[in-house]
Design a protein around this motif. Structure first.
Motif, PDB file in Angstrom:
ATOM      1  N   PHE A   1      11.906  78.794 -24.568  1.00  0.00           N
ATOM      2  CA  PHE A   1      11.710  79.990 -23.906  1.00  0.00           C
ATOM      3  C   PHE A   1      11.683  81.253 -24.531  1.00  0.00           C
ATOM      4  O   PHE A   1      11.679  82.159 -23.969  1.00  0.00           O
ATOM      5  N   HIS A   2      11.409  81.049 -25.847  1.00  0.00           N
ATOM      6  CA  HIS A   2      11.542  82.470 -26.783  1.00  0.00           C
ATOM      7  C   HIS A   2       9.881  83.087 -26.345  1.00  0.00           C
ATOM      8  O   HIS A   2       9.064  82.674 -26.432  1.00  0.00           O
ATOM      9  N   GLY A   3      10.221  84.187 -25.853  1.00  0.00           N
ATOM     10  CA  GLY A   3       8.881  84.874 -25.155  1.00  0.00           C
ATOM     11  C   GLY A   3       8.495  84.596 -23.756  1.00  0.00           C
ATOM     12  O   GLY A   3       7.409  85.257 -23.371  1.00  0.00           O
ATOM     13  N   ALA A   4       9.263  83.998 -23.117  1.00  0.00           N
ATOM     14  CA  ALA A   4       9.158  83.607 -21.667  1.00  0.00           C
ATOM     15  C   ALA A   4       9.446  85.086 -20.656  1.00  0.00           C
ATOM     16  O   ALA A   4      10.375  85.753 -20.956  1.00  0.00           O
ATOM     17  N   GLY A   5       8.449  85.200 -19.756  1.00  0.00           N
ATOM     18  CA  GLY A   5       8.874  86.183 -18.888  1.00  0.00           C
ATOM     19  C   GLY A   5      10.027  85.563 -17.815  1.00  0.00           C
ATOM     20  O   GLY A   5       9.466  84.684 -17.286  1.00  0.00           O
ATOM     21  N   VAL A   6      11.101  86.202 -17.540  1.00  0.00           N
ATOM     22  CA  VAL A   6      11.902  85.659 -16.808  1.00  0.00           C
ATOM     23  C   VAL A   6      12.619  86.596 -16.006  1.00  0.00           C
ATOM     24  O   VAL A   6      12.740  87.762 -15.995  1.00  0.00           O
ATOM     25  N   GLU A   7      13.098  86.055 -14.886  1.00  0.00           N
ATOM     26  CA  GLU A   7      13.837  86.982 -13.907  1.00  0.00           C
ATOM     27  C   GLU A   7      14.852  86.162 -13.265  1.00  0.00           C
ATOM     28  O   GLU A   7      14.925  85.054 -12.985  1.00  0.00           O
TER      29      GLU A   7
ATOM     30  N   ILE B   1      11.532  89.829 -21.102  1.00  0.00           N
ATOM     31  CA  ILE B   1      11.191  88.843 -21.840  1.00  0.00           C
ATOM     32  C   ILE B   1      12.412  88.126 -22.373  1.00  0.00           C
ATOM     33  O   ILE B   1      13.173  88.964 -22.993  1.00  0.00           O
ATOM     34  N   VAL B   2      12.234  86.957 -22.628  1.00  0.00           N
ATOM     35  CA  VAL B   2      13.362  86.383 -23.543  1.00  0.00           C
ATOM     36  C   VAL B   2      13.325  86.513 -25.027  1.00  0.00           C
ATOM     37  O   VAL B   2      12.342  85.950 -25.398  1.00  0.00           O
ATOM     38  N   VAL B   3      14.074  87.112 -25.734  1.00  0.00           N
ATOM     39  CA  VAL B   3      13.859  87.456 -27.134  1.00  0.00           C
ATOM     40  C   VAL B   3      14.654  86.597 -27.857  1.00  0.00           C
ATOM     41  O   VAL B   3      14.850  86.110 -29.130  1.00  0.00           O
ATOM     42  N   LYS B   4      15.945  85.981 -27.133  1.00  0.00           N
ATOM     43  CA  LYS B   4      16.596  84.743 -27.797  1.00  0.00           C
ATOM     44  C   LYS B   4      17.367  83.705 -26.802  1.00  0.00           C
ATOM     45  O   LYS B   4      17.727  83.880 -25.686  1.00  0.00           O
ATOM     46  N   ASP B   5      16.771  82.482 -27.169  1.00  0.00           N
ATOM     47  CA  ASP B   5      17.312  81.371 -26.232  1.00  0.00           C
ATOM     48  C   ASP B   5      18.507  80.447 -26.941  1.00  0.00           C
ATOM     49  O   ASP B   5      17.891  79.747 -27.897  1.00  0.00           O
ATOM     50  N   SER B   6      19.466  80.738 -26.712  1.00  0.00           N
ATOM     51  CA  SER B   6      20.789  80.102 -27.389  1.00  0.00           C
ATOM     52  C   SER B   6      21.125  78.921 -26.527  1.00  0.00           C
ATOM     53  O   SER B   6      20.798  78.698 -25.323  1.00  0.00           O
ATOM     54  N   ARG B   7      22.447  78.476 -26.830  1.00  0.00           N
ATOM     55  CA  ARG B   7      22.800  77.334 -26.276  1.00  0.00           C
ATOM     56  C   ARG B   7      23.202  77.738 -24.706  1.00  0.00           C
ATOM     57  O   ARG B   7      23.133  76.965 -23.803  1.00  0.00           O
ATOM     58  N   PHE B   8      23.985  78.834 -24.792  1.00  0.00           N
ATOM     59  CA  PHE B   8      24.560  79.139 -23.337  1.00  0.00           C
ATOM     60  C   PHE B   8      24.373  80.456 -22.767  1.00  0.00           C
ATOM     61  O   PHE B   8      24.799  80.754 -21.485  1.00  0.00           O
TER      62      PHE B   8
END
Length: 232
Positions: free
Chosen positions: A129-135, A150-157
């Motif tokens: 999801f790095h780069g995904a548009g999210v709400e 925009i998701v710039v970092k998709d970490s574990r939690f």
């Protein structure tokens, strides 16, 4: 009158005579002790240059260790390798990444981008999801509802989201429902318009953050199964 010195038996021969027959002990002593080859090799480097050679070898070994050194997770955090600098926290900088993600997610979903279903859900759960548009549509913390970017970092939690106002928000996955939208082109057979026009639709899907609390690299090789959720 002089006496000849008596020939003393070696310790090895005496020990072998206790463990074997005389003939066998004599054979073993001759082959393994008396006729055992001794391999010699010349000194390298010469004694005059031994100190310089040891110093060069030590320097080469230290250089090799430095080149192979890998930073630990603690060192990476201390050096700020995971942090986005203040001057890089701009929404416009991540818009090209968002366009790349749209092409990536359409390619992963294939025809299921129009139909959805369990197959699409499994692919979405293992996607990056790095780069995904999210709400954020639901959250245990009311103040997080409505965060969009925009998701710039998709970490574990957690997700790190950059908003249109250039604000970087950290949103935990636990207890949060995220909405993603993917624009798609509707096939021509489903609508009747002129050939010069295109009709676009939007695939909307919601993801429960606590259901995929894994790093994106781990989710890619993980198999997700459908199960009942008490929070639905």
């Amino acid at each position: 009158m002089t006496t000849k010195p008596q020939k003393t038996e070696s310790i090895a021969a005496a020990l072998l005579s206790r463990a074997h027959e005389p003939d066998e002990a004599s054979r073993i002593f001759t082959e393994k002790v008396q006729q055992r080859p001794l391999f010699l090799r010349p000194n390298s480097p010469p004694p005059s240059n031994a100190r310089d050679a040891r110093r060069k070898a030590r320097q080469a070994q230290e250089k090799l260790k430095k080149s192979k050194k890998v930073l630990s997770a603690t060192e990476r955090r201390q050096r700020g390798l995971y942090k986005i600098p203040r001057e890089g926290q701009k929404y416009a900088l991540f818009e090209p990444l968002h366009r790349l993600w749209l092409g990536y997610i359409r390619e992963i979903l294939g025809n299921e981008v129009y139909t959805g279903g369990e197959g699409a859900a499994a692919k979405l759960a293992s996607a990056d999801f790095h780069g995904a548009g999210v709400e954020v549509v639901r959250s245990g913390c009311v103040s997080r509802v409505g965060i969009k970017g925009i998701v710039v970092k998709d970490s574990r939690f957690a997700f790190e989201i950059i908003t249109r106002k250039n604000a970087l928000k950290l949103v935990p996955k636990e207890g949060t429902v995220f909405r993603f939208e993917v624009p798609v082109v509707v096939p021509k057979k489903e609508w009747e318009v002129e050939e010069t026009t295109r009709k676009e639709s939007t695939m909307v899907f919601e993801v429960h953050g606590e259901s995929f609390q894994f790093r994106s690299a781990d989710r890619a090789s993980r198999k997700f199964r459908a199960h009942f959720s008490k929070k639905l």
